[in-house]
Design an enzyme around this catalytic site. Sequence first.
Site, PDB file in Angstrom:
ATOM      1  N   LYS A 236       8.163 -33.315   5.003  1.00  0.00           N
ATOM      2  CA  LYS A 236       9.647 -33.433   4.021  1.00  0.00           C
ATOM      3  C   LYS A 236       9.490 -33.946   2.719  1.00  0.00           C
ATOM      4  CE  LYS A 236      12.262 -34.143   8.374  1.00  0.00           C
ATOM      5  NZ  LYS A 236      13.312 -32.883   8.684  1.00  0.00           N
ATOM      6  N   ARG A 310      12.317 -29.225  19.074  1.00  0.00           N
ATOM      7  CA  ARG A 310      12.180 -27.962  20.097  1.00  0.00           C
ATOM      8  C   ARG A 310      10.857 -28.136  20.890  1.00  0.00           C
ATOM      9  NH1 ARG A 310      13.026 -23.581  15.594  1.00  0.00           N
ATOM     10  NH2 ARG A 310      14.091 -25.509  14.790  1.00  0.00           N
TER      11      ARG A 310
END
Length: 456
Positions: A236, A310
């Site tokens: 990120k 996920r």
Amino acid sequence: MDLSHAYTDDARNARPLHVVERAHWERWLQTQTPSVRAWLESQHLTGGAGSLALLPGEDGLAGAVIGIGDPLDPHSYAHAPYGLPVGRWTLATELPEAARHALQLGWGLGAYRFDRYKTPPRAPAQLLLTEADAEADDLLTAAVRVRDWVNTPTEHMGPEQLEEAAREIAGIHGAQIEVIAGDELLLQNFPAIHAVGRASHRAPRLIVLRWGDAAHPHVALVGKGVCFDTGGLDIKPADGMRNMKKDMGGAAHALALAGLIMARALPVRLTLLIPAVENAIGPDAFRPGEVIDTRKGISVEIDNTDAEGRVVLCDALTYAAEQSPQLVLDFATLTGAARIALGPELPALFANDDALANDWIHAGQQSRDPLWRMPLWRPYLRYLTSHVADLANAGSRMGGAITAALYLERFLPADLPWAHLDVYAWNDSDRPGRPAGGEAMALRSAYAMLKARYAG
């Protein structure tokens, strides 16, 4: 944070606090003395939501009045604890039971400050409670737990500390707890959880809590426990990583909800699952393009290591389904796309069961703790196509919150009622009752939905 100092049962020197809706302001104003009316009119007060005025008396301060919006919304009262001077305050207005419940809860939400590392500049005003509402107290405890856990930096809230928090709550309520950590995850067939967490010096783990009577309906809660998310090798940017201590916000919600269910003794059998990892960068970090195994047997190609939530959830959801629950709820700070769609205050609900979704939405309306349903638009599964595996963990930027939910759905039986909450778990700025930092969202409505279903 312990909020017991926001309340008192000592009535000595307690000043009267009037609570007035704007529609009733003129009528209330006419009940006051001419000097008080003149004082308030000179300030052009109208009793608007969020307003507050101190009332003069012969010996100084005689009391106060606050203007509120919806009397059943706890946040209508949240400006009082720090708007009022320090001291004891007693309700001078007759309120129905539901509004008193909201007042007690809202007072605590407004009094909250994260104080682990910094002492607040002042104490909140104290609300006199002659008969405390036990349910409101338990709801406040759950909300404060979420806030404290999310606000705590990863140095002090990694996978081990999340496990400690679960063990503490299990001990309070006599729940059983099991933890599968490190390479034991591979031995017990949780390869996806292990893959995401293996690069960190802190061992990944699956925290399993069980509680309740086997004869009661079985509910499974699952929470994303990514205690820090660098994004992995798809790192990120700095501004995107700054608040990633909050990426365990789903786990915080699920664990706090479990504690609330147990505290209120809802007649359910509870299974709580928290995959707790740190998505770190290191020699053993999972890579873009890798194909990983999952407990379900579905092979997953890693399109993006920053779509790791996920990946840990899919093993936990598979295991949840193996326990044959009546329903599954999962909570996750899963996608920025949900924030783009609905903003920071409205969690995105996905569900494969209309009755479950409608019950939760209705509970949100009743408890003033809202959420918004989003579609499981299955044609978008094409965005998760892999040419080398059964499924990709990410793909197109189109419908990012939807594709994330569709990914999770692949790991659950079609006939098992399931709801997924994509929650921000954060306040970007200070507002009364919503201080900047960690926040519980749709937690009260989740409890209200389960209470309505299982406790009448």
